[in-house]
Design a protein around this motif. Structure first.
Motif, short mmCIF file in Angstrom:
data_model
loop_
_atom_site.label_atom_id
_atom_site.label_comp_id
_atom_site.label_asym_id
_atom_site.label_seq_id
_atom_site.Cartn_x
_atom_site.Cartn_y
_atom_site.Cartn_z
N PHE A 1 0.84 -1.20 0.00
CA PHE A 1 0.00 0.00 0.00
C PHE A 1 0.88 1.25 0.00
O PHE A 1 2.08 1.18 0.30
N ARG A 2 0.27 2.38 -0.35
CA ARG A 2 0.95 3.67 -0.26
C ARG A 2 0.46 4.37 0.99
O ARG A 2 -0.75 4.58 1.16
N ASP A 3 1.36 4.74 1.87
CA ASP A 3 0.94 5.33 3.14
C ASP A 3 0.67 6.83 3.00
O ASP A 3 0.79 7.41 1.93
N GLY A 4 0.29 7.46 4.11
CA GLY A 4 -0.07 8.87 4.07
C GLY A 4 1.06 9.80 3.69
O GLY A 4 0.81 10.92 3.23
N ALA A 5 2.30 9.35 3.88
CA ALA A 5 3.46 10.15 3.51
C ALA A 5 3.88 9.94 2.06
O ALA A 5 4.88 10.51 1.61
N GLY A 6 3.11 9.11 1.32
CA GLY A 6 3.40 8.89 -0.10
C GLY A 6 4.39 7.78 -0.37
O GLY A 6 4.80 7.60 -1.51
#
Length: 268
Positions: A52-57
């Motif tokens: 997945f791609r987290d909130g920080a990119g």
């Protein structure tokens, strides 16, 4: 610049462990300064899980290795094209507010000496202040491998006056936060030469959020902003949070770690 990267992290155990679970932040960031041509991550005997791609990119991959495990290797092979954006992280999509990066961690906690160093710097604006903080940290800490450990805090590194890129980044982050500037730790690679010899290595630097310009990288260890010699992987509050490889082994075996990195410039 077109760079070919090989990065192998090997673990061995004197007593086989039952299993390993790993979280890998080893895929280059998506922004205007770099474009991936080829990229492959492999884990010997491993099974790829959720990604997945987290909130920080950052792109995160989960891997599991079922035992008994005596040795395992995490290998990255890829080709990436980079260009100089003067350190500005332009075109990088993330959802986390920069303000969360004002939070200190044990590795980046300020003390009297860090507060004094940060307060002594005057800047015409946040960007100018960040540049001058990076220069001050470069002068305050001599680059000396072996002088510090992975667990060394920013305060201890500044007290020693010696360290490596991790220590420069931690002190830079602590100073920036002391002045009210959001700051974070960045992991990646650097292709450079010292005394005519190639110095290919995993590398680390800091990013400071400077208002409308957004995130800007500062490599206090080398007294510069990241350019086309740098490959950005991901970020975090500190070195532990931004580690490219994080995981857990289930068993009593003693772990031995070996890391090999090679970054080669190839013809366009």
């Amino acid at each position: 610049m077109k760079l070919k990267i090989f990065h192998e992290t090997s673990y061995s155990y004197d007593t086989p462990v039952r299993a390993l679970v790993q979280s890998l932040r080893l895929t280059p960031s998506v922004f205007e300064g770099q474009r991936v041509s080829e990229w492959q991550i492999s884990v010997s005997g491993g099974q790829r899980g959720a990604a997945f791609r987290d909130g920080a990119g950052d792109w995160i991959e989960g891997w599991t290795v079922r035992g008994p495990v005596e040795a395992v290797s995490v290998t990255i092979e890829g080709v990436i094209e980079t260009r100089d954006t003067a350190g500005v992280l332009r075109g990088h999509r993330e959802t986390v507010s920069p303000l969360v990066y004002l939070r200190p961690t044990p590795a980046t906690k300020s003390d009297g000496a860090i507060a004094e160093l940060a307060a002594a710097i005057e800047g015409a604006d946040p960007l100018d202040l960040a540049h001058k903080l990076a220069a001050a940290v470069h002068e305050a800490i001599d680059y000396l491998p072996g002088a510090t450990e992975a667990s060394t805090s920013a305060a201890h590194a500044l007290e020693l006056g010696q360290g490596v890129c991790q220590d420069h980044a931690h002190v830079m982050i602590a100073c920036a936060r002391e002045r009210g500037l959001p700051a974070r730790y960045v992991s990646g690679y650097l292709h450079s030469s010292v005394d005519g010899k190639l110095q290919d290595a995993a590398h680390a630097w800091a990013e400071i959020h400077v208002g409308p310009l957004g995130w800007v990288g500062f490599d206090a260890a080398n007294a510069c902003c990241p350019d086309d010699r740098y490959v950005r992987l991901g970020s975090g509050y500190d070195a532990q949070d931004a580690a490219p490889v994080r995981g857990m082994a289930f068993g009593m075996g003693t772990e031995v770690l070996d890391v090999r990195v090679h970054v080669e410039e190839v013809q366009q």
